[in-house]
Design a protein around this motif. Structure first.
Motif, short mmCIF file in Angstrom:
data_model
loop_
_atom_site.label_atom_id
_atom_site.label_comp_id
_atom_site.label_asym_id
_atom_site.label_seq_id
_atom_site.Cartn_x
_atom_site.Cartn_y
_atom_site.Cartn_z
N PRO A 1 0.85 -1.20 0.00
CA PRO A 1 0.00 0.00 0.00
C PRO A 1 0.88 1.25 0.00
O PRO A 1 1.79 1.38 0.82
CB PRO A 1 -0.78 -0.12 1.32
CG PRO A 1 -0.76 -1.59 1.65
CD PRO A 1 0.58 -2.07 1.16
N SER A 2 0.63 2.15 -0.93
CA SER A 2 1.48 3.33 -1.09
C SER A 2 0.96 4.46 -0.21
O SER A 2 -0.14 4.99 -0.43
CB SER A 2 1.51 3.79 -2.54
OG SER A 2 2.21 5.02 -2.66
N ILE A 3 1.73 4.84 0.79
CA ILE A 3 1.38 5.99 1.63
C ILE A 3 1.42 7.26 0.78
O ILE A 3 0.53 8.10 0.84
CB ILE A 3 2.36 6.11 2.81
CG1 ILE A 3 2.38 4.81 3.62
CG2 ILE A 3 1.99 7.29 3.70
CD1 ILE A 3 3.44 4.78 4.71
N LEU A 4 2.46 7.37 -0.02
CA LEU A 4 2.66 8.54 -0.87
C LEU A 4 1.46 8.78 -1.78
O LEU A 4 0.95 9.91 -1.88
CB LEU A 4 3.93 8.35 -1.70
CG LEU A 4 4.43 9.51 -2.53
CD1 LEU A 4 4.91 10.64 -1.63
CD2 LEU A 4 5.57 9.06 -3.44
N LEU A 5 0.98 7.74 -2.45
CA LEU A 5 -0.13 7.89 -3.40
C LEU A 5 -1.47 8.00 -2.70
O LEU A 5 -2.33 8.78 -3.12
CB LEU A 5 -0.14 6.72 -4.38
CG LEU A 5 1.11 6.58 -5.26
CD1 LEU A 5 0.97 5.38 -6.20
CD2 LEU A 5 1.37 7.86 -6.07
N SER A 6 -1.67 7.24 -1.64
CA SER A 6 -2.95 7.30 -0.92
C SER A 6 -3.19 8.68 -0.35
O SER A 6 -4.31 9.22 -0.40
CB SER A 6 -2.98 6.26 0.20
OG SER A 6 -2.97 4.95 -0.31
N HIS A 7 -2.15 9.28 0.21
CA HIS A 7 -2.30 10.58 0.86
C HIS A 7 -2.48 11.72 -0.12
O HIS A 7 -2.91 12.81 0.27
CB HIS A 7 -1.08 10.86 1.75
CG HIS A 7 -1.05 10.04 3.00
ND1 HIS A 7 -0.18 10.32 4.04
CD2 HIS A 7 -1.76 8.96 3.39
CE1 HIS A 7 -0.37 9.44 5.01
NE2 HIS A 7 -1.32 8.60 4.63
N SER A 8 -2.12 11.51 -1.38
CA SER A 8 -2.23 12.58 -2.37
C SER A 8 -3.36 12.36 -3.36
O SER A 8 -3.48 13.09 -4.34
CB SER A 8 -0.90 12.72 -3.14
OG SER A 8 -0.60 11.52 -3.84
N ASP A 9 -4.20 11.38 -3.10
CA ASP A 9 -5.31 11.06 -4.01
C ASP A 9 -6.51 11.95 -3.70
O ASP A 9 -7.04 11.92 -2.58
CB ASP A 9 -5.69 9.59 -3.84
CG ASP A 9 -6.63 9.10 -4.92
OD1 ASP A 9 -7.37 9.93 -5.49
OD2 ASP A 9 -6.65 7.89 -5.19
N PRO A 10 -6.96 12.75 -4.66
CA PRO A 10 -8.12 13.62 -4.40
C PRO A 10 -9.38 12.86 -4.05
O PRO A 10 -10.28 13.42 -3.41
CB PRO A 10 -8.30 14.41 -5.70
CG PRO A 10 -7.29 13.91 -6.66
CD PRO A 10 -6.41 12.91 -5.99
#
Length: 463
Positions: A366-375
């Motif tokens: 699970p990508s923290i980077l992508l999850s947190h920046s997903d609108p």
């Protein structure tokens, strides 16, 4: 330390490096790549550099190209990693059977530094035991006992700041959170021992991704940055084992509340923890609990300092005792500026995730980077908005995942948040904070930090 003790510590260090060597290609089960999600075709070295060193451009670029689930191949041994930012897949991974979803194997690159007894690199019954031993030290009762120590250290740190003088918040937060760990976890108050520990911890924390990747090639440990890292680790081991030895003999051991003293007093099936176990637990707590909190606090001060309205709200929260808002500032800092890029699990048998059957040996992340920046998860994701974490509908634990999740969720999460509230209260009770310049993220070891150190200026609050 006597020569015999020195030899003993050297043997402990040497055995750790031997026992925690990252797996080679022949140690890892072959992965059937037939049904894996698509991904880049670059060599493993290039993909590893992209994911570890240039993650803030490379990983979002892969999502734009391949969607929210894609496959990369990383060193050592060309490991197959399926990276996902889908909340449903994250939920399946965090809720998965720990006997199937092994986190320790995914964290093996940290083994030479953390040690074979580290809760981060263990799986199965060994992980369950280590977590059980550590949990009492992070209970609600224990946290209440630590709060006063944290508050006192924060007060000393903030009182040392010079109003009107620009400084790097990251440096000061690193110094402060290190003092917290050394006092609360290690229980060290002797200034001579503290002065010896600080530079060794700093050099250990600042290991580059290149050094971490190099653990899979033992000959490298005799040269350049790898040799220096080994030497630092040996020196840190000597100090830690000396502290353990002295603490065992301390006349006030039964009354001490620091984590080391609690672990020394523990009995597991009638046996005490050995030096190697104690050392590995201490180093894990030191490294996992130090830089992550410091970086998030530095970003929090910088972001609040960019917006006068946020500054006024933070000042009011500190004055009125609104700890929920101070905690929300910290959580939003971790959301907007993830310190770690992803959570990793290695599949021990074929498993269906997100409707796709993945083979044994695949690492899922699970990508923290992508999850947190997903609108879709966080509207206006580029904005700093602590109000996301207040009210009746805070983000779910499948979209906000800085501490991981499931049975592997970080043991120190509550401690980190308690520490952050105490620090932010102390800062915003005395100072207005003003950000200086523009900051972006850069990679340091496996973490991301402000590239200019989160530069700020503070001015005393009038009245």
């Amino acid at each position: 330390m006597r020569d015999t003790d020195t030899d003993k510590v050297a043997r402990l260090s040497r055995e750790r490096f031997e026992h925690t060597r990252p797996p080679s290609r022949r140690d890892m089960p072959p992965v059937d790549t037939t049904n894996l999600p698509p991904g880049p075709r670059q060599p493993s070295l290039a993909q590893s550099a992209g994911v570890l060193r240039f993650r803030h451009r490379y990983v979002p670029g892969l999502r734009r190209r391949f969607g929210n689930v894609f496959t990369v191949r990383l060193l050592p041994a060309g490991r197959t990693v399926v990276i996902s930012s889908r909340p449903d897949v994250t939920k399946e991974i965090f809720a998965g059977d720990p006997a199937v979803f092994h986190a320790g194997k995914g964290n093996a690159i940290l083994g030479p530094i953390m040690g074979e007894h580290s809760v981060l690199v263990l799986d199965g019954a060994a992980h369950k035991r280590a977590r059980r031993l550590l949990m009492p030290a992070f209970s609600g009762h224990a946290l209440r006992g630590y709060r006063e120590v944290v508050a006192g250290l924060a007060k000393t740190e903030v009182a040392s700041w010079t109003p009107g003088l620009e400084f790097r918040a990251l440096d000061r937060m690193n110094a402060l959170t290190l003092e917290v760990i050394l006092h609360v976890v290690f229980g060290v108050t002797d200034e001579e021992r503290l002065a010896q520990l600080r530079p060794l911890v700093y050099r250990t924390v600042n290991v580059s991704p290149l050094v971490l990747l190099g653990w899979g090639f033992p000959p490298l440990q005799r040269m350049g940055p790898w040799k220096r890292t080994v030497e630092t680790s040996y020196a840190l081991d000597r100090l830690i084992v000396a502290e353990i030895s002295e603490r065992r003999q301390a006349p006030d051991l039964a009354e001490r509340t620091d984590v080391l003293s609690q672990l020394i007093r523990l009995e597991d099936d009638g046996e005490r923890l050995c030096d190697a176990e104690l050392r590995d637990h201490l180093v894990t707590l030191l490294l996992a609990g130090h830089e992550t909190t410091a970086t998030a606090l530095a970003w929090a001060l910088y972001e609040v300092g960019r917006d006068p309205e946020q500054m006024a709200r933070a000042r009011d929260a500190a004055r009125t005792g609104d700890d929920d808002w101070l905690e929300a500032i910290f959580k939003e800092s971790l959301r907007l500026h993830p310190v770690l890029a992803m959570v990793v699990r290695t599949l021990m048998r074929p498993t269906t995730l997100g409707g796709r059957l993945l083979p044994r040996g695949t690492t899922v992340a699970p990508s923290i980077l992508l999850s947190h920046s997903d609108p879709a998860n966080f509207p206006e994701p580029e904005r700093f908005r602590p109000d996301r974490f207040t009210g009746d509908h805070p983000p779910s634990l499948t979209t906000w995942i800085p501490f991981g999740g499931g049975v592997r969720r970080c043991l120190g999460a509550a401690f980190s948040q308690m520490e952050a509230v105490e620090v932010l209260r102390e800062v915003f009770s005395h100072y207005d904070v003003h950000a200086v310049g523009e900051e972006g993220p850069k990679v340091r070891n496996i973490t991301s930090v402000p590239d200019q150190g989160a530069r700020i200026v503070v001015t005393p609050i009038s009245g």
